[in-house]
Design an enzyme around this catalytic site. Structure first.
Site, short mmCIF file in Angstrom:
data_model
loop_
_atom_site.label_atom_id
_atom_site.label_comp_id
_atom_site.label_asym_id
_atom_site.label_seq_id
_atom_site.Cartn_x
_atom_site.Cartn_y
_atom_site.Cartn_z
N TYR A 125 2.35 31.44 32.67
CA TYR A 125 3.44 32.36 33.00
C TYR A 125 4.82 31.83 32.57
O TYR A 125 5.84 32.44 32.87
CB TYR A 125 3.46 32.67 34.50
CG TYR A 125 2.33 33.58 34.96
CD1 TYR A 125 1.25 33.86 34.13
CD2 TYR A 125 2.34 34.16 36.22
CE1 TYR A 125 0.22 34.67 34.55
CE2 TYR A 125 1.31 34.98 36.64
CZ TYR A 125 0.25 35.22 35.80
OH TYR A 125 -0.78 36.04 36.22
N LYS A 171 -10.14 24.94 36.77
CA LYS A 171 -11.20 25.17 35.77
C LYS A 171 -11.19 23.98 34.81
O LYS A 171 -11.04 24.15 33.59
CB LYS A 171 -10.92 26.51 35.06
CG LYS A 171 -12.09 27.03 34.22
CD LYS A 171 -13.26 27.52 35.02
CE LYS A 171 -14.38 27.97 34.11
NZ LYS A 171 -15.63 28.26 34.81
N ASP A 204 -13.97 30.42 39.20
CA ASP A 204 -14.97 31.50 39.26
C ASP A 204 -15.80 31.39 40.54
O ASP A 204 -16.10 32.40 41.18
CB ASP A 204 -15.85 31.51 37.99
CG ASP A 204 -16.20 30.13 37.48
OD1 ASP A 204 -15.77 29.12 38.09
OD2 ASP A 204 -16.93 30.04 36.48
N ASP A 228 -2.37 34.06 41.27
CA ASP A 228 -1.95 35.45 41.19
C ASP A 228 -3.18 36.37 41.32
O ASP A 228 -3.20 37.31 42.12
CB ASP A 228 -1.27 35.67 39.83
CG ASP A 228 -0.56 36.99 39.74
OD1 ASP A 228 -0.38 37.64 40.77
OD2 ASP A 228 -0.18 37.38 38.62
N ASP A 232 -4.74 38.88 44.87
CA ASP A 232 -5.04 40.32 44.93
C ASP A 232 -6.47 40.55 45.40
O ASP A 232 -6.75 41.46 46.20
CB ASP A 232 -4.85 40.99 43.55
CG ASP A 232 -3.43 41.53 43.39
OD1 ASP A 232 -2.50 40.93 43.96
OD2 ASP A 232 -3.25 42.55 42.70
#
Ligand code: ATP
Length: 343
Positions: A125, A171, A204, A228, A232
């Site tokens: 970002y 990850k 994951d 982020d 959600d």
């Protein structure tokens, strides 16, 4: 002392949420005996349309003179507003509590209570994207030791006030260098917190466990983009984005806002859930009180969350939660509970 709090209504449902919550914002300091001066400024799409700029200098100057900001969501100009504010004020920790509340349609999972602590200043970002050729696009992922250290420390300090467990989500099997550094730093910092248990999990797997067994989490610490997306998903667990507040915390300043966007699909209908903004205000009062040693503000923040839970448990909910009440009716119900709350 008198707190200076900046209100930014934002776009879409933001002004509706802020308008509905004004009663609460002005009542709480009086009820609990501390001083707040609210200053209202503009930022976002509407501001850009009117003034040609989404984040005017005037708004920035007012923010620089204040203690905290409560902001509604903004639309297309989100990157010009919130991403810039995070950079300007070095708001390095994005704190997103995920809690199930008593709602007319029961949440996907009840009894959920964890916090996502998301690094807020770097990762993909940072906006470092380019095209070396017309057919290849590159996005650079920046992960620094300094940013890892402070976000991991923030997560461990928070875990100490909770159930003493930190899950580092990454990850590093694929992004060996960048997430490798994040994991390496996490292990070093963890040594200073022997009383907090450390768990490491691939992103994951975290997305999977969040649905199958969210109660295993206490504090999740992760990098910017993973945080982020996971937040959600986590909001879906508790029934609605309309219940998800957040804080952007820096050393000297903090900004509080709903996790969701400006929801243009329901804007102007009076049905937006105000709880995400109200719960963001609750986090703000607790932060102000803790940061400046004003116990009354901490109590006010905790009382505001309790009042919200009480209103929801009595069925005062907007349609996203299966309720039939409007934005202002739900906020009014929360306000009416405040006097009877003891913390
Ligand atoms: P953005 O790209 O800015 O995130 P978006 O419209 O893609 O905007 P959101 O604004 O976060 O995403 O909204 C996603 C969905 O959640 C929409 O259907 C919206 O109506 C719903 N939603 C978001 N916030 C609320 C709220 N406070 N009350 C009720 N529904 C909400």
């Amino acid at each position: 002392m008198k707190f200076k709090v900046v209100l930014i209504p934002g776009d879409g449902i933001g002004p509706e949420q802020v308008d509905a919550s004004r009663g609460i914002l002005y009542t709480l300091p009086n009820l609990y005996g501390f001083d707040v001066e609210y200053l209202e400024v503009e930022a976002g799409d509407g501001c850009k349309a009117r003034r040609g700029v989404a984040l005017p200098d005037e708004t920035l100057n007012v923010l620089k003179e204040s203690h905290a900001c409560l902001k509604g969501p903004v639309g297309e100009t989100a990157a010009e507003v919130i991403v810039r504010l995070r950079q300007i004020f070095d708001l390095y920790a994005n704190v997103r509590p995920i809690k199930s509340y008593p709602t007319p349609i029961p949440p996907l999972k009840g009894d959920v209570d964890f916090v996502i602590v998301r690094e807020n200043t770097e990762d993909v970002y940072r906006g470092l994207e380019f095209k070396p050729t017309p057919d290849i696009a590159v996005c650079l992922r920046v992960i620094s030791r300094k940013a890892c250290e402070r976000i991991v420390r923030y997560g461990f300090d928070l875990a100490r006030k909770r159930r003493r467990k930190v899950t580092i989500v990454h990850k590093s099997n694929v992004m060996k260098v960048s997430d490798g550094l994040f994991v390496e730093v996490s292990r070093v910092i963890a040594k200073d917190y022997q009383d907090v248990s450390l768990e490491e999990m691939y992103v994951d797997a975290a997305a999977y466990h969040m649905i199958t067994n969210p109660r295993r989490f206490d504090v999740i610490v992760t990098t910017n983009m993973f945080g982020d997306i996971l937040s959600d998903e986590a909001a879906a667990l508790i029934g609605s984005l309309g219940l998800a507040p957040s804080a952007n915390i820096g050393e000297r300043f903090a900004l509080f806002e709903p996790v969701h966007g400006c929801a243009p699909d329901i804007a102007g209908k009076g049905v937006a859930n105000p709880c995400s903004l109200i719960l963001s205000a609750s986090m703000m009062f607790v932060w102000l009180g803790e940061r400046y040693g004003v116990e009354e503000a901490v109590k006010a923040g905790l009382a505001l969350e309790k009042a919200t839970i009480q209103a929801l448990s009595e069925g005062f909910a907007t349609p996203d939660l299966g309720g039939r009440y409007t934005t202002s009716e739900v906020a009014g119900a929360v306000a009416s509970k405040l006097g009877g709350i003891h913390v």
